[in-house]
Design an enzyme around this catalytic site. Sequence first.
Site, mmCIF file in Angstrom:
data_model
loop_
_atom_site.group_PDB
_atom_site.id
_atom_site.type_symbol
_atom_site.label_atom_id
_atom_site.label_comp_id
_atom_site.label_asym_id
_atom_site.label_seq_id
_atom_site.Cartn_x
_atom_site.Cartn_y
_atom_site.Cartn_z
ATOM 1 N N PHE A 1 -10.308 26.555 59.086
ATOM 2 C CA PHE A 1 -11.286 26.928 59.931
ATOM 3 C C PHE A 1 -10.757 27.165 61.141
ATOM 4 O O PHE A 1 -11.011 28.347 61.649
ATOM 5 C CB PHE A 1 -12.155 25.725 59.821
ATOM 6 N N ASP B 1 0.213 29.273 55.074
ATOM 7 C CA ASP B 1 -0.742 28.316 54.468
ATOM 8 C C ASP B 1 -0.762 28.399 53.176
ATOM 9 O O ASP B 1 -0.019 29.382 52.528
ATOM 10 C CB ASP B 1 -2.278 28.790 54.996
ATOM 11 N N THR C 1 -6.324 14.574 66.671
ATOM 12 C CA THR C 1 -7.814 14.314 66.500
ATOM 13 C C THR C 1 -8.320 13.462 67.604
ATOM 14 O O THR C 1 -7.841 12.121 68.077
ATOM 15 C CB THR C 1 -7.932 13.842 65.018
ATOM 16 N N LEU D 1 -1.294 23.075 62.354
ATOM 17 C CA LEU D 1 -2.703 22.563 62.080
ATOM 18 C C LEU D 1 -3.025 21.989 60.698
ATOM 19 O O LEU D 1 -4.107 21.559 60.309
ATOM 20 C CB LEU D 1 -3.722 23.854 62.097
ATOM 21 N N TYR E 1 -6.005 8.197 58.192
ATOM 22 C CA TYR E 1 -6.074 9.422 58.838
ATOM 23 C C TYR E 1 -5.761 9.143 60.162
ATOM 24 O O TYR E 1 -4.649 9.767 60.713
ATOM 25 C CB TYR E 1 -7.306 10.561 58.751
ATOM 26 N N GLU F 1 -10.131 11.131 66.529
ATOM 27 C CA GLU F 1 -10.458 9.975 65.797
ATOM 28 C C GLU F 1 -9.298 8.878 66.178
ATOM 29 O O GLU F 1 -9.245 7.677 65.779
ATOM 30 C CB GLU F 1 -10.255 10.118 63.985
ATOM 31 N N ASP G 1 -16.720 3.692 60.323
ATOM 32 C CA ASP G 1 -17.029 4.955 61.190
ATOM 33 C C ASP G 1 -16.666 5.024 62.773
ATOM 34 O O ASP G 1 -16.846 3.626 63.122
ATOM 35 C CB ASP G 1 -18.565 5.223 61.023
HETATM 36 N N1 NAD Z 1 -12.534 20.903 63.234
HETATM 37 C C1 NAD Z 1 -12.327 19.943 63.862
HETATM 38 O O1 NAD Z 1 -13.371 19.672 64.442
HETATM 39 C C2 NAD Z 1 -11.077 19.085 64.024
HETATM 40 C C3 NAD Z 1 -11.278 17.750 64.566
HETATM 41 C C4 NAD Z 1 -10.227 16.874 64.727
HETATM 42 C C5 NAD Z 1 -9.057 17.340 64.372
HETATM 43 N N2 NAD Z 1 -8.774 18.398 63.826
HETATM 44 C C6 NAD Z 1 -7.380 18.925 63.409
HETATM 45 O O2 NAD Z 1 -7.264 20.405 63.463
HETATM 46 C C7 NAD Z 1 -6.744 20.812 62.338
HETATM 47 C C8 NAD Z 1 -6.988 21.891 61.674
HETATM 48 O O3 NAD Z 1 -8.423 21.430 61.266
HETATM 49 P P1 NAD Z 1 -9.434 22.336 60.269
HETATM 50 O O4 NAD Z 1 -10.720 21.885 60.855
HETATM 51 O O5 NAD Z 1 -8.955 23.678 60.769
HETATM 52 O O6 NAD Z 1 -8.991 22.040 59.168
HETATM 53 P P2 NAD Z 1 -8.835 22.961 57.552
HETATM 54 O O7 NAD Z 1 -8.684 22.088 56.502
HETATM 55 O O8 NAD Z 1 -10.052 24.028 57.566
HETATM 56 O O9 NAD Z 1 -7.561 23.777 57.921
HETATM 57 C C9 NAD Z 1 -6.141 23.000 57.673
HETATM 58 C C10 NAD Z 1 -5.294 23.980 56.810
HETATM 59 O O10 NAD Z 1 -4.241 23.398 56.731
HETATM 60 C C11 NAD Z 1 -3.781 24.075 55.456
HETATM 61 N N3 NAD Z 1 -2.463 22.938 54.672
HETATM 62 C C12 NAD Z 1 -3.005 21.625 54.489
HETATM 63 N N4 NAD Z 1 -1.663 21.266 54.062
HETATM 64 C C13 NAD Z 1 -0.801 22.233 54.092
HETATM 65 C C14 NAD Z 1 0.549 22.141 53.469
HETATM 66 N N5 NAD Z 1 1.105 21.152 52.980
HETATM 67 N N6 NAD Z 1 1.190 23.484 53.689
HETATM 68 C C15 NAD Z 1 0.259 24.704 54.052
HETATM 69 N N7 NAD Z 1 -0.767 24.412 54.604
HETATM 70 C C16 NAD Z 1 -1.417 23.275 54.390
HETATM 71 C C17 NAD Z 1 -4.925 23.875 54.558
HETATM 72 O O11 NAD Z 1 -4.732 24.910 53.451
HETATM 73 C C18 NAD Z 1 -5.925 24.419 55.818
HETATM 74 O O12 NAD Z 1 -6.200 25.970 55.406
HETATM 75 C C19 NAD Z 1 -6.089 19.540 61.438
HETATM 76 O O13 NAD Z 1 -4.842 19.057 61.704
HETATM 77 C C20 NAD Z 1 -7.233 18.511 61.957
HETATM 78 O O14 NAD Z 1 -6.939 17.164 61.635
HETATM 79 C C21 NAD Z 1 -10.066 19.532 63.455
HETATM 80 O O1 LIG Z 2 -23.811 14.560 54.773
HETATM 81 C C1 LIG Z 2 -23.507 13.826 55.541
HETATM 82 C C2 LIG Z 2 -22.436 14.063 56.027
HETATM 83 C C3 LIG Z 2 -21.549 13.138 57.122
HETATM 84 N N1 LIG Z 2 -22.563 12.054 57.692
HETATM 85 C C4 LIG Z 2 -22.090 11.521 58.806
HETATM 86 O O2 LIG Z 2 -21.885 12.325 60.018
HETATM 87 C C5 LIG Z 2 -20.896 11.843 60.891
HETATM 88 C C6 LIG Z 2 -19.844 13.046 61.109
HETATM 89 O O3 LIG Z 2 -19.076 13.246 59.952
HETATM 90 P P1 LIG Z 2 -18.004 14.292 59.861
HETATM 91 O O4 LIG Z 2 -18.373 15.506 60.452
HETATM 92 O O5 LIG Z 2 -17.897 14.666 58.442
HETATM 93 O O6 LIG Z 2 -16.747 13.585 60.255
HETATM 94 P P2 LIG Z 2 -16.400 12.618 61.490
HETATM 95 O O7 LIG Z 2 -16.843 13.195 62.896
HETATM 96 O O8 LIG Z 2 -16.731 11.216 61.225
HETATM 97 O O9 LIG Z 2 -14.687 12.787 61.418
HETATM 98 C C7 LIG Z 2 -14.046 13.927 61.701
HETATM 99 O O10 LIG Z 2 -14.159 14.038 63.182
HETATM 100 C C8 LIG Z 2 -13.003 14.811 63.658
HETATM 101 C C9 LIG Z 2 -11.828 14.925 62.320
HETATM 102 O O11 LIG Z 2 -10.618 14.441 62.590
HETATM 103 C C10 LIG Z 2 -11.577 16.240 61.775
HETATM 104 O O12 LIG Z 2 -12.891 17.164 61.728
HETATM 105 C C11 LIG Z 2 -12.772 14.395 61.202
HETATM 106 O O13 LIG Z 2 -11.993 13.188 60.703
HETATM 107 C C12 LIG Z 2 -20.430 10.634 60.295
HETATM 108 O O14 LIG Z 2 -20.934 9.501 60.945
HETATM 109 C C13 LIG Z 2 -20.869 10.554 58.667
HETATM 110 O O15 LIG Z 2 -20.873 9.418 58.188
HETATM 111 C C14 LIG Z 2 -23.978 12.044 57.226
HETATM 112 O O16 LIG Z 2 -24.818 11.253 57.701
HETATM 113 N N2 LIG Z 2 -24.368 13.125 56.182
#
Ligand code: NAD
Ligand SMILES: O=c1ccn([C@@H]2O[C@H](COP(=O)(O)OP(=O)(O)O[C@H]3OC[C@](O)(CO)[C@H]3O)[C@@H](O)[C@H]2O)c(=O)[nH]1
Length: 394
Positions: free
Chosen positions: A33, A54, A144, A101, A190, A146, A342
Amino acid sequence: MASSAAAGASARVDLDGNPIKPLTICMIGAGGFIGSHLCEKLMNETQHKILALDVYNDKIKHLLEPDNLPWNGRITFHRLNIKHDSRLEGLIKMSDLTINLAAICTPADYNTRPLDTIYSNFIDALPVVKYCSENNKRLIHFSTCEVYGKTIGSFLPKDSPLRQDPAYYVLKEDESPCIFGSIEKQRWSYACAKQLIERLIYAEGAENGLEFTIVRPFNWIGPRMDFIPGVDGPSEGVPRVLACFSNNLLRGEPLKLVDGGQSQRTFVYIKDAIEAVTLMIENPARANGHIFNVGNPNNEVTVRQLAEMMIKVYSKVSGAQPPETPTIDVSSKEFYGEGYDDSDKRIPDMTIINRQLGWNPKTSLWDLLESTLTYQHRTYAEAIKKVIAKPVAS
Ligand SMILES: NC(=O)c1ccc[n+]([C@@H]2O[C@H](COP(=O)([O-])OP(=O)(O)OC[C@H]3O[C@@H](n4cnc5c(N)ncnc54)[C@H](O)[C@@H]3O)[C@@H](O)[C@H]2O)c1
Ligand SMILES: O=c1ccn([C@@H]2O[C@H](COP(=O)(O)OP(=O)(O)O[C@H]3OC[C@](O)(CO)[C@H]3O)[C@@H](O)[C@H]2O)c(=O)[nH]1
């Protein structure tokens, strides 16, 4: 800054007015993403080259084909799994900067696949850090929000006036503690793995001079996030909340509120957040050695409020009536299984990113949901109709 692919890099300057040299970037997890949006921005607005690594490339196919795209040759896809691929070090060596990522980052996996989660977020990231450190290459690592876990305020009595005091809930990179649940609460596998890799990167910086930046995203959302179960992902899969609620809306089902939807989140539009990452890429002197919260403190809602807003916005963009029963409550044990826990509240402090990079998010929650749900409707509504019309095999 210049903004068209044709304008090229010559006109681009950094925050201190210096010309920006085109970089070669090794982007691991480029097919996900965040990676897909970052690749799009770097192709459209800069002259940087990307080695995109990827196991999947569906979300960046539009940047790779056909051959006559304006950025032809500046992005190359390398299908590889960083767990076991000897090409990794060579690709890092060829680059000026590595952005990692790659991760398992869907909460439904943390308590049900804790080993895969820990390996993915800690063990698999180790060689990336090592190769960057040994070869004197800069690293931007995605952690993150988190890692903060629960707020200090969540341990106060429910009626304590201190709960209203920002000192008890605003999350600061250089001050806030990391507060997780017990080991039985495997949800925290995580966060704990991400925390340890942050500590390792920080230590590599302190002891061996690794040039690093750590990004802590606070719920970035937008088009291409995760998958719609049964359409472009497994029918039993549980993506993050945006895709869960989108799936419910597309199918005309009630939105499921886990444990009453009382948890609070701040959501930031992916396009705003990608601006912040671009600033980090192009301003190493301001970004190196820092950990950055990247979120939108003005977009806070409870998950219940998010559901209510998404129902209204989806009705507007699709013309469909909201479901008769708009939401239902479901326990976390039923939804995620044993070991779920959570984060109660996530407000990012913005002092450091403001001071170092002058970045601020722009898009309101309503506006970002409107553009995202318009995308979800255009992309999935027809496919969902077909899936629903298909007779279930007996
Ligand atoms: N989207 C968010 O809001 C959010 C929030 C907190 C942290 N993050 C962090 O940002 C990063 C990217 O998140 P995202 O939302 O794009 O997730 P995502 O799952 O869409 O992207 C992760 C990508 O990494 C690839 N990948 C995983 N393991 C792999 C491996 N062993 N070799 C090669 N490719 C691999 C997956 O195929 C995927 O395309 C992650 O590290 C995630 O923890 C994202
Ligand atoms: O159908 C649903 C799904 C989820 N919930 C609740 O929503 C809250 C947010 O959930 P989600 O976006 O899935 O994840 P978190 O915010 O908890 O965690 C993410 O934050 C950052 C990241 O590191 C990467 O994106 C990831 O760990 C949560 O309270 C769920 O319980 C719902 O009610 N219904």
